[in-house]
Design an enzyme around this catalytic site. Structure first.
Site, PDB file in Angstrom:
ATOM      1  CD  GLU A 287     -32.398  21.265 -23.553  1.00  0.00           C
ATOM      2  OE1 GLU A 287     -32.558  22.353 -24.081  1.00  0.00           O
ATOM      3  OE2 GLU A 287     -32.859  21.480 -22.420  1.00  0.00           O
ATOM      4  CD  GLN A 465     -30.208  24.211 -18.289  1.00  0.00           C
ATOM      5  OE1 GLN A 465     -30.685  23.715 -18.207  1.00  0.00           O
ATOM      6  NE2 GLN A 465     -28.684  23.407 -18.795  1.00  0.00           N
ATOM      7  CG  HIS A 466     -34.175  26.445 -25.008  1.00  0.00           C
ATOM      8  ND1 HIS A 466     -33.077  26.573 -26.560  1.00  0.00           N
ATOM      9  CD2 HIS A 466     -34.203  27.108 -23.787  1.00  0.00           C
ATOM     10  CE1 HIS A 466     -32.633  27.687 -25.776  1.00  0.00           C
ATOM     11  NE2 HIS A 466     -32.498  28.805 -24.812  1.00  0.00           N
ATOM     12  N   PRO A 467     -35.865  22.431 -22.501  1.00  0.00           N
ATOM     13  CG  PRO A 467     -36.762  21.889 -19.399  1.00  0.00           C
ATOM     14  CD  PRO A 467     -35.695  22.784 -20.750  1.00  0.00           C
TER      15      PRO A 467
END
Length: 541
Positions: A287, A465-467
């Site tokens: 992330e 919020q980039h998993p």
């Protein structure tokens, strides 16, 4: 059969059903996306906080961030997180994909994926051969009025850092105008709007909303269908060909684990029968962490002016009637992608630059106090070394998974964040931005040394919020899917979403996730677009 109608699942369902001989059942745990806050771009500030639109996920206490639990909202509606995200469009750096290929992901180099970026795009860059112009996904440039874009770009240049008119071409480095997935009418272009909604008229596509998938059903190592639940009613659906999981980096590994596919010891400890020991499921979670930096404005010069109640209501009406105005955009001033060390071959930080705090609210003189005028310049690590995991909390599919990001579990990530904070301070301390700033709010000008900055990181770092990465593609023992996105050791089961990425691309991840689904649709149909290089590189060769 596709599980999850998010950034990937909506694309996949639309592309596969272009063939009238293919029938697709698409299951989505959430509801519809035809909502005011979803369609209006600036509604994102509220949409991602709505429980009815999101999975309300939290990390477990983060051991390297003072034990804090981090909020991880994910879209739970048609379009998934593309219906609640910040709409920033980036492809990622070309070297990101070449590294995927070097790790054994054959067919996923930059030359391999570039044609799929072009196929999906309807870019504002008219007649530029590096971009697509006829695709379903609108990519527009941000309207920078009230955002102090020119001032920030000039400060970047005056501070000695590069600026560029195109972050995806040439050096792929510098501060640029942010590009957005907003259509020509000023509406959010989620994958629901761009792909799925037009396809839902087809007789060979069935979409079931509010359908929570409980597990995939197996006969030996063959997946035959899924068990799902609608309003407490448990149902089964049999797959004629394949089951494709598109739940994202948290939900896809959770569903595999609930189905008995994953690390055997963890599955057995959760009270679930082990069907297939696959150690990598839920591991390799990556992330982009962000570290806040905030400056106090000198005077009333920020976007807070547009949040005065009467002006905001006028802006909403302008958006609704004309698709324009202050609420038909993102708040991003500019998009700096920079290197903290000249020896690096690509940017390692991104600045999240906004002329307002994202927590700002509507106000009106004499009734509701104005939010403070401030500039935020969060430092985002594009290539963190930290890796986390997703595990089950229980065998109950209604329970959210246990998520551990392990952010900043290594000195290298701390060092990158510190360097990024110092670079951002230099930029905002350079004219003309320096003339607009009266001081540093967070962490404060007195926080200077490595140890003090590390304390700030531990106390305040959050996520973008980039998993990605929890069902990683590859060839090694921890790979979950092969380069055709088939779950290793299983038949009739694929994963198509951000979880298959071996590591996180250097940029916002919605565009790359859509690309993955575009390419997967061709893989499933046994075809591929020919590899190609950027036109700018071809011309300079």
């Amino acid at each position: 059969m596709i599980v999850g109608a998010g950034s990937a699942g909506s694309v996949l369902a639309a592309r596969l059903t272009e063939d009238p001989s293919v029938r697709v059942l698409l299951l989505e745990a959430g509801g519809g996306a035809d909502k005011f806050l979803v369609r209006m771009p600036l509604g994102m500030m509220k949409a991602m906080l709505k429980p009815e639109l999101t999975w309300r996920m939290m990390t477990e206490p983060e051991p390297h961030l003072n034990g804090r639990r981090l909020f991880l909202p994910r879209g739970r509606l048609l379009g998934g997180s593309s219906s609640i995200n910040g709409m920033v469009y980036m492809r990622g750096h070309s070297r990101d994909y070449d590294r995927w290929a070097q790790k054994g992901c054959l067919g996923w180099s930059h030359a391999d994926v570039l044609p799929y970026f072009r196929r999906m795009e309807r870019s504002w860059r008219a007649d530029n051969p590096d971009y697509g112009h006829d695709g379903p996904l609108p990519v527009t440039k941000n309207n920078t009025q009230f955002l102090l874009h020119d001032e920030l770009m000039q400060s970047v240049a005056n501070a000695g850092f590069p600026v560029t008119g195109d972050i995806h071409a040439g050096a792929q480095e510098g501060a640029s105008l942010v590009e957005l997935t907003i259509d020509e009418k000023g509406r959010r272009a989620s994958t629901y709007e761009a792909y799925l909604k037009p396809a839902m008229q087809r007789p060979n596509l069935a979409v079931v909303t509010n359908a929570l998938t409980r597990k995939v059903m197996l006969e030996g190592k063959r997946v035959t269908g899924v068990e799902y639940e609608v309003d407490g009613d448990v149902r089964t659906a049999m797959a004629g060909r394949e089951v494709i999981l598109c739940g994202g980096a948290f939900n896809s590994p959770q569903l595999l684990l609930l189905s008995g596919i994953g690390p055997a010891e963890h599955i057995a400890a959760s009270g679930i029968r082990v069907e297939h020991d696959l150690p990598g499921v839920g591991r390799n979670l990556s992330e982009h962490p962000r570290v806040p930096l905030e400056f106090a404005a000198k005077g009333k010069v920020t976007f807070v002016n547009q949040l005065r109640f009467d002006r905001a209501m006028r802006a909403v009406a302008q958006w609704y009637l004309l698709g324009s105005g202050p609420f038909a955009r993102q708040l991003n001033s500019a998009n700096p992608m920079l290197r903290t060390d000249d020896r690096l071959d690509q940017p390692d930080i991104q600045l999240f630059s906004n002329p307002v705090k994202l927590s700002a609210h509507l106000w009106f003189p004499g009734l509701v106090k104005s939010p403070p005028h401030a500039f935020s310049a969060d430092v985002i690590l594009l290539h963190p070394q930290a890796r986390g995991h997703v595990k089950l909390k229980s065998a109950d599919p209604h329970d959210l998974p246990a998520i551990q990001l392990n952010l900043f579990n290594n000195e290298a990530d701390f060092a990158t964040a510190r360097a990024g904070l110092r670079m951002a301070r230099k930029i905002y301390g350079t004219q003309p931005m320096a003339d607009l700033i009266s001081g540093e709010n967070i962490p404060g000008a007195d926080v200077q040394g490595d140890e003090a900055l590390d304390e700030h990181i531990r106390a305040t770092a959050a996520t973008t919020q980039h998993p990605v990465g929890t069902c990683a593609m590859g060839t090694g023992p921890n790979a979950v899917v092969d380069p055709q996105l088939r779950v290793r050791g299983m038949e009739g089961l694929r994963v198509v979403d951000a979880s298959i990425m071996p590591d996180v691309p250097g940029g916002n991840t919605n565009g790359p996730t859509i690309m993955v689904a575009e390419k997967a649709s061709d893989i499933i149909r046994g075809r591929s677009l020919p590899a190609s290089e950027p036109a700018s590189e071809e011309e300079s060769a």
